[in-house]
Design a protein around this motif. Structure first.
Motif, PDB file in Angstrom:
ATOM      1  N   GLY A  49       0.811  -1.219   0.000  1.00  8.40           N
ATOM      2  CA  GLY A  49       0.000   0.000   0.000  1.00  8.40           C
ATOM      3  C   GLY A  49       0.839   1.262   0.000  1.00  8.40           C
ATOM      4  N   LEU A  50       1.946   1.239   0.750  1.00 12.57           N
ATOM      5  CA  LEU A  50       2.847   2.392   0.810  1.00 12.57           C
ATOM      6  C   LEU A  50       3.460   2.682  -0.551  1.00 12.57           C
ATOM      7  CD1 LEU A  50       4.167   4.464   2.763  1.00 12.57           C
ATOM      8  CD2 LEU A  50       6.000   2.817   3.101  1.00 12.57           C
ATOM      9  N   ALA A  51       3.898   1.639  -1.250  1.00 16.02           N
ATOM     10  CA  ALA A  51       4.513   1.817  -2.571  1.00 16.02           C
ATOM     11  C   ALA A  51       3.510   2.377  -3.576  1.00 16.02           C
ATOM     12  CB  ALA A  51       5.071   0.489  -3.060  1.00 16.02           C
ATOM     13  N   ILE A  52       2.279   1.847  -3.581  1.00 18.42           N
ATOM     14  CA  ILE A  52       1.253   2.323  -4.514  1.00 18.42           C
ATOM     15  C   ILE A  52       0.921   3.790  -4.257  1.00 18.42           C
ATOM     16  CG2 ILE A  52      -1.168   2.066  -5.199  1.00 18.42           C
ATOM     17  CD1 ILE A  52      -0.854  -0.946  -4.619  1.00 18.42           C
ATOM     18  N   CYS A  53       0.721   4.140  -2.987  1.00 21.83           N
ATOM     19  CA  CYS A  53       0.362   5.523  -2.637  1.00 21.83           C
ATOM     20  C   CYS A  53       1.489   6.493  -2.977  1.00 21.83           C
ATOM     21  CB  CYS A  53       0.028   5.621  -1.153  1.00 21.83           C
ATOM     22  SG  CYS A  53      -1.508   4.823  -0.693  1.00 21.83           S
ATOM     23  N   ARG A  54       2.731   6.084  -2.739  1.00 22.55           N
ATOM     24  CA  ARG A  54       3.852   6.984  -3.022  1.00 22.55           C
ATOM     25  C   ARG A  54       4.059   7.184  -4.517  1.00 22.55           C
ATOM     26  NH1 ARG A  54       8.298   5.483   1.722  1.00 22.55           N
ATOM     27  NH2 ARG A  54       7.305   6.789   3.319  1.00 22.55           N
ATOM     28  N   ILE A  55       3.803   6.161  -5.309  1.00 22.96           N
ATOM     29  CA  ILE A  55       3.856   6.336  -6.768  1.00 22.96           C
ATOM     30  C   ILE A  55       2.817   7.362  -7.205  1.00 22.96           C
ATOM     31  CG2 ILE A  55       3.393   5.187  -8.973  1.00 22.96           C
ATOM     32  CD1 ILE A  55       4.647   2.643  -7.747  1.00 22.96           C
ATOM     33  N   CYS A  56       1.603   7.256  -6.646  1.00 17.09           N
ATOM     34  CA  CYS A  56       0.538   8.219  -6.964  1.00 17.09           C
ATOM     35  C   CYS A  56       0.915   9.628  -6.519  1.00 17.09           C
ATOM     36  CB  CYS A  56      -0.765   7.791  -6.302  1.00 17.09           C
ATOM     37  SG  CYS A  56      -1.452   6.251  -6.923  1.00 17.09           S
ATOM     38  N   VAL A  57       1.492   9.763  -5.319  1.00 16.79           N
ATOM     39  CA  VAL A  57       1.883  11.079  -4.798  1.00 16.79           C
ATOM     40  C   VAL A  57       2.943  11.724  -5.682  1.00 16.79           C
ATOM     41  CG1 VAL A  57       3.078  12.232  -2.891  1.00 16.79           C
ATOM     42  CG2 VAL A  57       1.238  10.631  -2.399  1.00 16.79           C
ATOM     43  N   ILE A  58       3.948  10.939  -6.097  1.00  9.34           N
ATOM     44  CA  ILE A  58       5.008  11.472  -6.965  1.00  9.34           C
ATOM     45  C   ILE A  58       4.428  11.935  -8.294  1.00  9.34           C
ATOM     46  CG2 ILE A  58       7.118  10.890  -8.239  1.00  9.34           C
ATOM     47  CD1 ILE A  58       7.736   8.890  -5.949  1.00  9.34           C
ATOM     48  N   CYS A  59       3.552  11.122  -8.881  1.00 10.92           N
ATOM     49  CA  CYS A  59       2.946  11.480 -10.172  1.00 10.92           C
ATOM     50  C   CYS A  59       2.110  12.749 -10.062  1.00 10.92           C
ATOM     51  CB  CYS A  59       2.084  10.321 -10.682  1.00 10.92           C
ATOM     52  SG  CYS A  59       3.036   8.856 -11.156  1.00 10.92           S
ATOM     53  N   ILE A  60       1.370  12.892  -8.959  1.00  8.46           N
ATOM     54  CA  ILE A  60       0.546  14.095  -8.771  1.00  8.46           C
ATOM     55  C   ILE A  60       1.421  15.326  -8.609  1.00  8.46           C
ATOM     56  CG2 ILE A  60      -1.058  15.246  -7.195  1.00  8.46           C
ATOM     57  CD1 ILE A  60      -2.238  12.471  -6.596  1.00  8.46           C
ATOM     58  N   ILE A  61       2.480  15.219  -7.789  1.00  2.96           N
ATOM     59  CA  ILE A  61       3.359  16.373  -7.556  1.00  2.96           C
ATOM     60  C   ILE A  61       4.008  16.835  -8.856  1.00  2.96           C
ATOM     61  CG2 ILE A  61       5.494  17.139  -6.440  1.00  2.96           C
ATOM     62  CD1 ILE A  61       4.812  15.313  -4.088  1.00  2.96           C
ATOM     63  N   ILE A  62       4.563  15.902  -9.626  1.00  3.07           N
ATOM     64  CA  ILE A  62       5.286  16.254 -10.848  1.00  3.07           C
ATOM     65  C   ILE A  62       4.333  16.761 -11.932  1.00  3.07           C
ATOM     66  CG2 ILE A  62       6.681  15.316 -12.732  1.00  3.07           C
ATOM     67  CD1 ILE A  62       8.242  15.899 -10.199  1.00  3.07           C
ATOM     68  N   SER A  63       3.212  16.058 -12.138  1.00  9.50           N
ATOM     69  CA  SER A  63       2.267  16.487 -13.179  1.00  9.50           C
ATOM     70  C   SER A  63       1.666  17.852 -12.857  1.00  9.50           C
ATOM     71  CB  SER A  63       1.154  15.448 -13.341  1.00  9.50           C
ATOM     72  OG  SER A  63       0.450  15.262 -12.122  1.00  9.50           O
ATOM     73  N   ASP A  64       1.334  18.075 -11.581  1.00  4.56           N
ATOM     74  CA  ASP A  64       0.797  19.374 -11.174  1.00  4.56           C
ATOM     75  C   ASP A  64       1.854  20.467 -11.323  1.00  4.56           C
ATOM     76  OD1 ASP A  64      -1.388  20.946  -9.956  1.00  4.56           O
ATOM     77  OD2 ASP A  64       0.010  21.181  -8.294  1.00  4.56           O
ATOM     78  N   GLY A  65       3.112  20.125 -11.023  1.00  5.15           N
ATOM     79  CA  GLY A  65       4.197  21.086 -11.193  1.00  5.15           C
ATOM     80  C   GLY A  65       4.417  21.474 -12.639  1.00  5.15           C
ATOM     81  N   TYR A  66       4.369  20.491 -13.541  1.00  9.79           N
ATOM     82  CA  TYR A  66       4.526  20.772 -14.973  1.00  9.79           C
ATOM     83  C   TYR A  66       3.382  21.642 -15.495  1.00  9.79           C
ATOM     84  CZ  TYR A  66       8.616  18.075 -16.422  1.00  9.79           C
ATOM     85  OH  TYR A  66       9.908  17.653 -16.631  1.00  9.79           O
ATOM     86  N   LEU A  67       2.165  21.361 -15.021  1.00 10.80           N
ATOM     87  CA  LEU A  67       1.025  22.181 -15.439  1.00 10.80           C
ATOM     88  C   LEU A  67       1.163  23.620 -14.951  1.00 10.80           C
ATOM     89  CD1 LEU A  67      -2.006  19.763 -14.915  1.00 10.80           C
ATOM     90  CD2 LEU A  67      -1.127  20.622 -17.077  1.00 10.80           C
ATOM     91  N   LYS A  68       1.636  23.786 -13.725  1.00  5.29           N
ATOM     92  CA  LYS A  68       1.830  25.136 -13.183  1.00  5.29           C
ATOM     93  C   LYS A  68       2.915  25.903 -13.950  1.00  5.29           C
ATOM     94  CE  LYS A  68       0.315  24.176  -8.456  1.00  5.29           C
ATOM     95  NZ  LYS A  68       0.741  23.916  -7.056  1.00  5.29           N
ATOM     96  N   LEU A  69       3.916  25.176 -14.446  1.00  5.64           N
ATOM     97  CA  LEU A  69       5.008  25.830 -15.171  1.00  5.64           C
ATOM     98  C   LEU A  69       4.638  26.157 -16.614  1.00  5.64           C
ATOM     99  CD1 LEU A  69       8.034  23.698 -13.900  1.00  5.64           C
ATOM    100  CD2 LEU A  69       7.678  26.131 -13.478  1.00  5.64           C
ATOM    101  N   PHE A  70       3.980  25.209 -17.304  1.00  6.32           N
ATOM    102  CA  PHE A  70       3.778  25.349 -18.747  1.00  6.32           C
ATOM    103  C   PHE A  70       2.326  25.613 -19.149  1.00  6.32           C
ATOM    104  CE2 PHE A  70       7.487  22.503 -18.201  1.00  6.32           C
ATOM    105  CZ  PHE A  70       8.450  23.314 -18.775  1.00  6.32           C
ATOM    106  N   SER A  71       1.365  25.288 -18.292  1.00  9.81           N
ATOM    107  CA  SER A  71      -0.050  25.562 -18.603  1.00  9.81           C
ATOM    108  C   SER A  71      -0.765  26.122 -17.380  1.00  9.81           C
ATOM    109  CB  SER A  71      -0.742  24.287 -19.086  1.00  9.81           C
ATOM    110  OG  SER A  71      -0.138  23.781 -20.238  1.00  9.81           O
ATOM    111  N   PRO A  72      -0.360  27.315 -16.928  1.00  2.00           N
ATOM    112  CA  PRO A  72      -0.990  27.869 -15.716  1.00  2.00           C
ATOM    113  C   PRO A  72      -2.477  28.170 -15.879  1.00  2.00           C
ATOM    114  CG  PRO A  72       0.422  29.495 -16.780  1.00  2.00           C
ATOM    115  CD  PRO A  72       0.681  28.198 -17.472  1.00  2.00           C
ATOM    116  N   HIS A  73      -2.943  28.351 -17.131  1.00  2.00           N
ATOM    117  CA  HIS A  73      -4.371  28.618 -17.343  1.00  2.00           C
ATOM    118  C   HIS A  73      -5.226  27.393 -17.013  1.00  2.00           C
ATOM    119  CE1 HIS A  73      -2.847  26.835 -21.083  1.00  2.00           C
ATOM    120  NE2 HIS A  73      -4.072  26.365 -21.264  1.00  2.00           N
ATOM    121  N   MET A  74      -4.643  26.169 -17.200  1.00  2.00           N
ATOM    122  CA  MET A  74      -5.373  24.948 -16.832  1.00  2.00           C
ATOM    123  C   MET A  74      -5.462  24.801 -15.320  1.00  2.00           C
ATOM    124  SD  MET A  74      -3.985  22.115 -19.549  1.00  2.00           S
ATOM    125  CE  MET A  74      -4.977  20.832 -18.753  1.00  2.00           C
TER     126      MET A  74
END
Length: 306
Positions: A49-74
């Motif tokens: 469960g820890l591994a699955i949740c941490r994979i999800c957390v990493i993906c959310i942090i990075i994808s949200d960061g990329y959107l904030k950098l390159f598509s702030p309107h989204m």
């Protein structure tokens, strides 16, 4: 466009997140194999469960960061913010719940106390995890209304700008993570009790054994490193999230935002590798996997030369 410094930091954050996903994927793979070969255990459930949740957390942090950098309107859209907020609370709180459960599991298996309360807790380890699961649901029930309240306030404004006062923002941030603060306190208490257990064990060993190091002492030290790293990285995790949020909403500083991404990703990435090194089974499994990769590379090199 990003500057050179921002590009270098973003590459560092991306490569670190990829390594973190690979590390957690290895833990997930190794524990799934153990669950198939052996009987299902609490430790296997926690690691999986820890591994699955941490994979999800990493993906959310990075994808949200990329959107904030390159598509702030989204990011500025209400739908995106609401979805990210709810998914973030569910995955992040669950990840920290699994981390706290693992710390408590290690403590109850390794610590050495003669008090009847400790023996009672050790016998009822399943009940403790059910209690912590109830605390997780309570943390969600506190966070979800807080998210709804924040979005209701923001919808009155024309756009997603940082209208909240500094003190009000901090209060909202604390309320969103109130359940996580409880898990954090459990981790600190567990670490403190383990230090006491190690101190008592060393005093006993000095009376009877003075020439060689006890195996139990080494296990205590390993678990201590896991617990202390969990506490430090969790603090850095929330500092990174705070930096990332403030840099996007108030200061609009891309360099600060990427720095916040790096700090926020350290907890789900680095702690997983610490768990691999501290766990003998995972350490042997990763060494075995590395040896197999080396053998395959040698076979390919031999085929190329021929």
């Amino acid at each position: 466009m990003l500057t050179v410094a921002e590009g270098i930091l973003l590459c560092f954050a991306t490569s670190g997140s990829v390594l973190g996903v690979l590390g957690n994927a290895f833990i997930l793979h190794a524990n799934c194999i153990n669950c198939v070969r052996r009987k299902f255990s609490i430790a296997c459930f926690i690691f999986t469960g820890l591994a699955i949740c941490r994979i999800c957390v990493i993906c959310i942090i990075i994808s949200d960061g990329y959107l904030k950098l390159f598509s702030p309107h989204m990011v500025a859209s209400d739908a995106h913010m609401i979805v990210i907020a709810y998914i973030w609370v569910i995955t992040n709180h669950t990840s920290i719940w699994f981390g706290t459960s693992l710390n408590l599991f290690y403590f109850l298996k390794i610590a050495n106390f003669s008090h009847y309360i400790y023996f009672c807790l050790k016998r009822r380890i399943n009940t403790i995890f059910i209690f912590l699961l109830g605390c997780l649901f309570i943390s969600w029930s506190i966070a979800f209304p807080q998210i709804a309240m924040i979005f209701n306030v923001q919808q009155r404004n024309a756009s997603w700008q940082f209208y909240l006062h500094k003190n009000e923002f901090i209060v909202n941030h604390i309320l969103l993570n109130l359940g996580v603060i409880f898990f954090f306190m459990v981790a600190i208490v567990t670490c403190f009790l383990l230090i006491i257990s190690l101190w008592k064990h060393n005093r006993k060993m000095q009376l009877y054994v003075s020439t060689f190091k006890s195996l139990n002492t080494e296990v205590h030290v390993k678990v201590m490193k896991v617990l202390i790293s969990f506490i430090i990285l969790l603090i850095l995790h929330f500092i990174g999230i705070l930096i990332e949020t403030l840099s996007f909403l108030k200061y609009e500083n891309k360099l600060l935002l990427i720095l916040g991404l790096i700090i926020a990703c350290m907890y789900p990435c680095c702690h997983s590798f610490i768990l691999i090194l501290a766990n003998s089974q995972l350490k042997q499994a990763i060494l075995k996997a590395l040896k197999q990769l080396k053998c395959r590379k040698k076979d390919k090199d031999v085929r190329v030369t021929w």
